[in-house]
Scaffold this motif. Structure first.
Motif, PDB file in Angstrom:
ATOM      1  N   UNK A  69       0.829  -1.202   0.000  1.00  0.00           N
ATOM      2  CA  UNK A  69       0.000   0.000   0.000  1.00  0.00           C
ATOM      3  C   UNK A  69       0.869   1.260   0.000  1.00  0.00           C
ATOM      4  N   UNK A  70       1.881   1.263   0.871  1.00  0.00           N
ATOM      5  CA  UNK A  70       2.781   2.423   0.938  1.00  0.00           C
ATOM      6  C   UNK A  70       3.468   2.621  -0.423  1.00  0.00           C
ATOM      7  N   UNK A  71       3.858   1.519  -1.043  1.00  0.00           N
ATOM      8  CA  UNK A  71       4.552   1.625  -2.327  1.00  0.00           C
ATOM      9  C   UNK A  71       3.633   2.212  -3.390  1.00  0.00           C
ATOM     10  N   UNK A  72       2.376   1.768  -3.404  1.00  0.00           N
ATOM     11  CA  UNK A  72       1.436   2.288  -4.414  1.00  0.00           C
ATOM     12  C   UNK A  72       1.211   3.788  -4.210  1.00  0.00           C
ATOM     13  N   UNK A  73       1.041   4.170  -2.945  1.00  0.00           N
ATOM     14  CA  UNK A  73       0.856   5.603  -2.683  1.00  0.00           C
ATOM     15  C   UNK A  73       2.106   6.382  -3.093  1.00  0.00           C
ATOM     16  N   UNK A  74       3.263   5.813  -2.760  1.00  0.00           N
ATOM     17  CA  UNK A  74       4.511   6.513  -3.104  1.00  0.00           C
ATOM     18  C   UNK A  74       4.635   6.661  -4.623  1.00  0.00           C
ATOM     19  N   UNK A  75       4.246   5.623  -5.350  1.00  0.00           N
ATOM     20  CA  UNK A  75       4.296   5.707  -6.814  1.00  0.00           C
ATOM     21  C   UNK A  75       3.323   6.764  -7.339  1.00  0.00           C
ATOM     22  N   UNK A  76       2.135   6.748  -6.765  1.00  0.00           N
ATOM     23  CA  UNK A  76       1.120   7.727  -7.175  1.00  0.00           C
ATOM     24  C   UNK A  76       1.646   9.145  -6.960  1.00  0.00           C
ATOM     25  N   UNK A  77       2.210   9.346  -5.765  1.00  0.00           N
ATOM     26  CA  UNK A  77       2.726  10.673  -5.428  1.00  0.00           C
ATOM     27  C   UNK A  77       3.930  11.018  -6.319  1.00  0.00           C
ATOM     28  N   UNK A  78       4.766  10.003  -6.521  1.00  0.00           N
ATOM     29  CA  UNK A  78       5.937  10.237  -7.362  1.00  0.00           C
ATOM     30  C   UNK A  78       5.522  10.651  -8.772  1.00  0.00           C
ATOM     31  N   UNK A  79       4.528   9.944  -9.325  1.00  0.00           N
ATOM     32  CA  UNK A  79       4.041  10.289 -10.660  1.00  0.00           C
ATOM     33  C   UNK A  79       3.462  11.700 -10.672  1.00  0.00           C
ATOM     34  N   UNK A  80       2.721  12.028  -9.618  1.00  0.00           N
ATOM     35  CA  UNK A  80       2.125  13.364  -9.522  1.00  0.00           C
ATOM     36  C   UNK A  80       3.198  14.446  -9.471  1.00  0.00           C
ATOM     37  N   UNK A  81       4.239  14.217  -8.680  1.00  0.00           N
ATOM     38  CA  UNK A  81       5.298  15.213  -8.560  1.00  0.00           C
ATOM     39  C   UNK A  81       6.035  15.351  -9.888  1.00  0.00           C
ATOM     40  N   UNK A  82       6.148  14.230 -10.583  1.00  0.00           N
ATOM     41  CA  UNK A  82       6.799  14.271 -11.891  1.00  0.00           C
ATOM     42  C   UNK A  82       5.987  15.128 -12.845  1.00  0.00           C
ATOM     43  N   UNK A  83       4.680  14.933 -12.828  1.00  0.00           N
ATOM     44  CA  UNK A  83       3.794  15.729 -13.688  1.00  0.00           C
ATOM     45  C   UNK A  83       3.952  17.211 -13.346  1.00  0.00           C
ATOM     46  N   UNK A  84       4.018  17.483 -12.026  1.00  0.00           N
ATOM     47  CA  UNK A  84       4.185  18.878 -11.600  1.00  0.00           C
ATOM     48  C   UNK A  84       5.502  19.436 -12.123  1.00  0.00           C
TER      49      UNK A  84
END
Lengths: 630, 369
Positions: free
Chosen positions: B281-296
């Motif tokens: 779960x932590x990994x999925x959230x981290x990936x989601x956040x990582x992708x979001x920060x990348x988009x930003x």
């Protein structure tokens, strides 16, 4: 965009993103550490707690042992019934809940009162019954409305029942809800685990004395429960073991006849089998209905029982101490023979009084009985004989001999809280009084001791025991109510007695003298009217104990208030040559022993020896006059 | 029409339909939704169907937003914010009270919770605001931004809804942080916030205070306020490394975990899937956040960057606050586990955020070109 450098701005933004990303990783690492802590390092602890949550040990209360009379008649039993119970800690507004319940189930004022009393005496988290013995219809009604009443539930519980009602209540006693004192007893015996789930405890009588025999072993059910405490399924079960049954020495029918013989009079009767010490009947009247106490007594009944001037809660047989009056005389005579102060045929001249230091101790019979030997002194109940005898024996001889007969001591009967009574002696007086001038024993005080007055005060059971000793040729058996305990698991009978407690070493010829004289009482003396026409030979002695000292004036029953009238006493054993029963009767404010007490003894002996049932309570024989007493 | 043309048309349609969707974000969100369906099937199977409907609605909303160009979003920023604030005022005046809090507005045909809107409206407005200050933002601008942020927060905190207030505050703060507020001032604000804590304590409702007290010592009140935290930590701890297995968690199945389909669903998940599940779960959230920060990081405009950064960090805030509270290191505030907890409103809000991220990613080239 000319004011700022887009590249620099973007770089800064990206560095901020990096900081944010770092923060995210930091926080997630914190969470991960927390998870490792909970799920690896503390896993065992939380595993245990989860199991504790899930698994609940539900005690299964065992059936309480039965109490049976010597012939197997059930005196105390159990029945199962539904109760409506409230756990106060789970409710917000108790009154509102009860009002709501009253809307669907019949809850009367006395139920509320009883509940309030239980509430005061219990802890908040306990489940307390507001109604007991619900009908099936009431159970169904409540279940339909259960959602409206959080903290209220129906439970199936075992109740104690005394089918005879008030019958034999002072010997059976009763059970009531466990209180702090009971908890201490349970803890003292390290029985806490076994009492989980038990909410009743013997409070008096046999129920109290044999509590730990009657209780049985609590069973346990391991159930899986949900957060609401509802059982989801059973995982394991240990069956309970019912309590042991008590079989008494008491004959219920004899007990009933004895109780009925008193009519509405107050008093006590103890009948003992001399050869074993087994108690055949133990009456204390008035009595009370022990069923009232089982599911908690309501305040009104409690008040009535405790404040009644008749004191129905007092077990007069064990806790009432009365002067023995003339029933003391046979024991005095036996003492005199034993210590050698009198020979049976030794004659005493009775002028109607005994002069001691200028004070006249009067005899009942004006002008006296003339020349009196030991036989006549008992048959005619001559006071002067015993004034003189007491003076000759002295207080030390008297108290030491009476002590051997068990007077002024607890008999050790299997009911707790028995009274000692008073056996007057120099030592007793020293302990009893504070002022030095009161602590001294005066020789003049010994005189009235001889006729069973003065400081003398014995319980009816002590008198019965002393009579049984005489009947049993000087061998004492501890009086006891339980004949044997039946182990429910093995079916084995564990006898309680009889082991002779002690042999007084009395001489047979001395006892014969007393026995003959007591037979004479019922044949030609003060007991003759009561025992006229009996088909057996009995030995007896009447007695009348002063409640109120009339200075100089003659005692006339009609002229004195009822509660100041003398107590009537009678001791007896029969058949005289081979006694199977010895008894003591006391009728409070009954007047003369021959009038009130002897007829009761007659009914009891008639039934026990001949199987004859009376058709009415023993009538007071107004014509019988104990010319020799007071 | 021949078959080839028909197929081409369908293919064309599907392509147009999925074109705005960012595959990595969709993949991660999809995996989280799968987990959500699994947990819901254990925690509250009877709610699975209605949650699937919520998911469908949220995905449609996401798809719509993924196509809306960031410029359009920028134009909507002010009206959305104003409507949001007006609705919050309306709630304060006419709102329905439920569980001691005034959060809902009865619009006649539906009940709305306007505070939810502010989770998106506030970062939207602040991103718009910083975009409008074309120059390097000055201190005065930051001050105005703070006022714009605090106005709705004050209204939400008054309801009271501490969870939402914290999320909105965090969302606004992220925009200001990404806009480049100097570290000196940030640190100064942190210090003064600490100093103001006693004052804030006085403004809190009793139940909010007791939640904070209970956090530090839940065993003090094991049957009352501490019950939630004690039972959820027992659930997590007893789950161990591998968990007790799907639908085999005793804490969950025997209902010891309160609110186990909403705010405390993580306890159910953690009990049944253990430390490995948590790590996933932590990994999925981290990936989601990582992708979001990348988009930003790759976004075209300042508005897009700030919005993407803030929206991404909202996901983090949800996830961290929820897991922190359920595992007993943060106070109990009403914050759901993102994409997993039951409830349509939060799910739609989160997919609005994902849709915005997709839109920003999809339009990253347009301006530069």
């Amino acid at each position: 965009m000319e004011f700022k450098n887009p590249q620099e701005e973007l770089e800064r933004f990206r560095s901020r993103l990096a900081v944010a990303g770092g923060f995210v990783l930091f926080c997630f690492t914190l969470l991960f550490i927390r998870f490792v802590w909970l799920q690896i390092i503390q896993h065992d602890y939380y595993q245990t707690r989860a199991e504790d949550n899930r698994i609940s040990l539900v005690p299964i209360v065992p059936n309480r042992g039965l109490i049976l009379d010597r012939n197997g008649v059930v005196l105390a039993r159990n029945y199962s019934a539904y109760t409506l119970e409230i756990t106060p800690s789970k409710t917000l507004d108790l009154e509102q809940i009860i009002d709501g319940l009253a809307g669907i189930i019949d809850i009367q004022l006395k139920d509320r009162k009883r509940f309030r009393k239980l509430l005061e005496e219990s802890r908040n988290f306990e489940s307390l019954p507001i109604r007991t013995r619900l009908t099936d219809e009431e159970v169904a009604k409540f279940i339909a409305h259960r959602y409206r009443f959080p903290g209220v539930d129906i439970k199936a519980r075992l109740f104690r029942q005394y089918p005879g009602g008030a019958f034999a209540s002072h010997l059976l006693g009763y059970i009531g809800r466990v209180n702090d004192g009971d908890l201490e007893k349970i803890e003292g015996r390290e029985e806490e685990a076994n009492y989980r789930g038990t909410d009743h405890f013997g409070k008096t009588g046999l129920e109290q004395h044999y509590e730990f025999e009657l209780h049985g072993n609590t069973g346990f059910e391991q159930v899986e429960v949900d957060a609401g405490g509802r059982a989801v399924r059973t995982l394991a079960r240990t069956a309970p073991v019912a309590g042991n049954n008590l079989t008494l020495t008491v004959d219920a029918e004899l007990q009933r006849i004895a109780e009925q013989a008193f009519g509405d009079r107050k008093g006590a009767l103890v009948a003992i089998e001399p050869a074993t010490g087994g108690i055949l009947a133990l009456v204390a009247v008035p009595n009370y209905d022990p069923n009232l106490f089982v599911d908690g007594i309501d305040t009104q009944n409690w008040k009535e029982l405790n404040e009644s001037p008749d004191k129905p809660m007092v077990n007069r047989a064990l806790n009432g101490a009365y002067p023995p009056g003339s029933t003391f005389k046979p024991f005095m005579a036996l003492g005199a023979l034993t210590v050698g102060k009198r020979r049976p045929e030794q004659l005493i001249s009775d002028p109607g009084f005994f002069n001691f230091g200028g004070h006249h101790f009067r005899d009942d019979k004006k002008g006296g009985h003339g020349m009196v030997d030991m036989y006549k002194s008992i048959v005619a109940s001559c006071d002067t004989y015993y004034y003189m005898l007491a003076n000759d024996m002295g207080i030390d001889n008297i108290s030491s001999f009476m002590g051997k007969l068990g007077l002024g001591q607890r008999t050790g009967i299997d009911i707790d809280g028995e009274s000692e009574g008073v056996l007057p002696s120099q030592e007793w007086k020293r302990k009893r009084f504070k002022k030095p001038e009161q602590q001294k024993w005066y020789a003049g005080e010994t005189i009235s001791i001889g006729i069973g007055q003065g400081y003398n005060a014995y319980t009816p059971i002590q008198l019965a025991q002393a009579t049984a000793i005489v009947a049993n040729n000087g061998v004492l058996f501890r009086p006891h109510l339980v004949n044997f305990i039946t182990d429910t698991r093995t079916g084995k009978r564990i006898p309680i007695e009889p082991q002779p407690a002690r042999d007084l070493g009395l001489k047979a010829e001395h006892i014969d003298v007393i026995r003959n004289a007591m037979v004479g009482v019922n044949k030609e003396g003060t007991g003759a009217r009561a025992f006229a026409g009996a088909g057996y030979v009995s030995a007896g002695k009447t007695g009348t104990a002063q409640v109120y000292s009339l200075k100089g004036a003659d005692y006339r029953a009609g002229g004195v208030k009822k509660e100041l009238r003398d107590h009537a006493l009678f001791i007896a054993f029969a058949p005289a040559d081979k006694p199977t029963i010895a008894l003591a009767v006391l009728v409070e404010n009954g007047g003369f022993g021959a009038q009130a007490a002897a007829p009761i003894a007659r009914q009891v002996l008639d039934y026990y020896l001949l199987g004859k049932r009376p058709n009415a309570p023993a009538p007071a024989d107004e014509a019988a006059v104990e010319e020799d007493e007071e | 029409m021949n078959r080839g043309m028909g197929l081409a048309m369908i293919r064309n349609l599907v392509q147009r339909l999925i074109a705005p969707i960012d595959p990595p974000l969709m993949l991660i969100a999809g995996l989280l939704l799968l987990l959500a369906i699994g947990v819901m099937g254990s925690a509250s199977p009877e709610r699975l169907n209605s949650q699937l409907i919520n998911v469908a609605v949220a995905l449609v909303v996401m798809r719509i937003l993924a196509q809306v160009p960031p410029q359009r979003l920028m134009h909507m920023a002010v009206p959305v914010y104003l409507v949001g604030v007006l609705l919050l005022i309306a709630v304060a005046l006419f709102g329905d009270v439920s569980k001691g809090a005034r959060r809902w507005l009865n619009l006649g045909f539906m009940r709305a919770q306007p505070s939810e809107l502010m989770k998106i409206a506030v970062p939207l407005l602040l991103a718009w605001f910083f975009q409008k200050r074309e120059a390097m933002p000055r201190l005065r601008d930051y001050a105005i931004a703070v006022v714009l942020l605090l106005l709705p927060i004050a209204l939400i905190a008054r309801q009271p809804d501490l969870g939402t207030a914290i999320l909105v505050l965090a969302a606004g703060f992220y925009v200001i942080f990404f806009a480049g507020l100097s570290w000196k001032i940030l640190i100064g604000m942190a210090v003064s916030a600490l100093a103001a804590a006693p004052l804030a304590w006085n403004l809190l409702h009793d139940y909010q205070r007791s939640r904070i007290i209970t956090l530090f010592d839940p065993e003090k009140d094991p049957l009352g306020k501490g019950f939630h935290i004690i039972q959820s930590t027992i659930a997590i701890g007893s789950g161990g490394i591998f968990g007790k297995g799907w639908r085999a968690g005793t804490q969950a199945q025997l209902e010891f975990i309160p609110e186990r389909h909403t705010d405390f669903i993580f306890a159910v998940f953690s009990e049944e899937f253990g430390l490995f599940g948590n790590l996933l779960l932590l990994a999925l959230y981290a990936l989601l956040i990582g992708r979001g920060l990348m988009i930003a990081a790759n976004a075209a405009t300042l508005f897009s960057r700030l919005l993407a950064g803030a929206v991404t960090m909202i996901f983090f805030t949800y996830a961290f606050v929820n897991m922190g509270m359920v595992s007993g290191i943060l106070p109990v505030v009403g914050v759901p586990l993102p994409l997993i907890s039951y409830g349509g409103t939060a799910l739609v809000t989160l997919f609005v955020g994902i849709g915005i991220l997709m839109s920003i990613h999809g339009h990253r080239m347009l301006v530069q070109k």
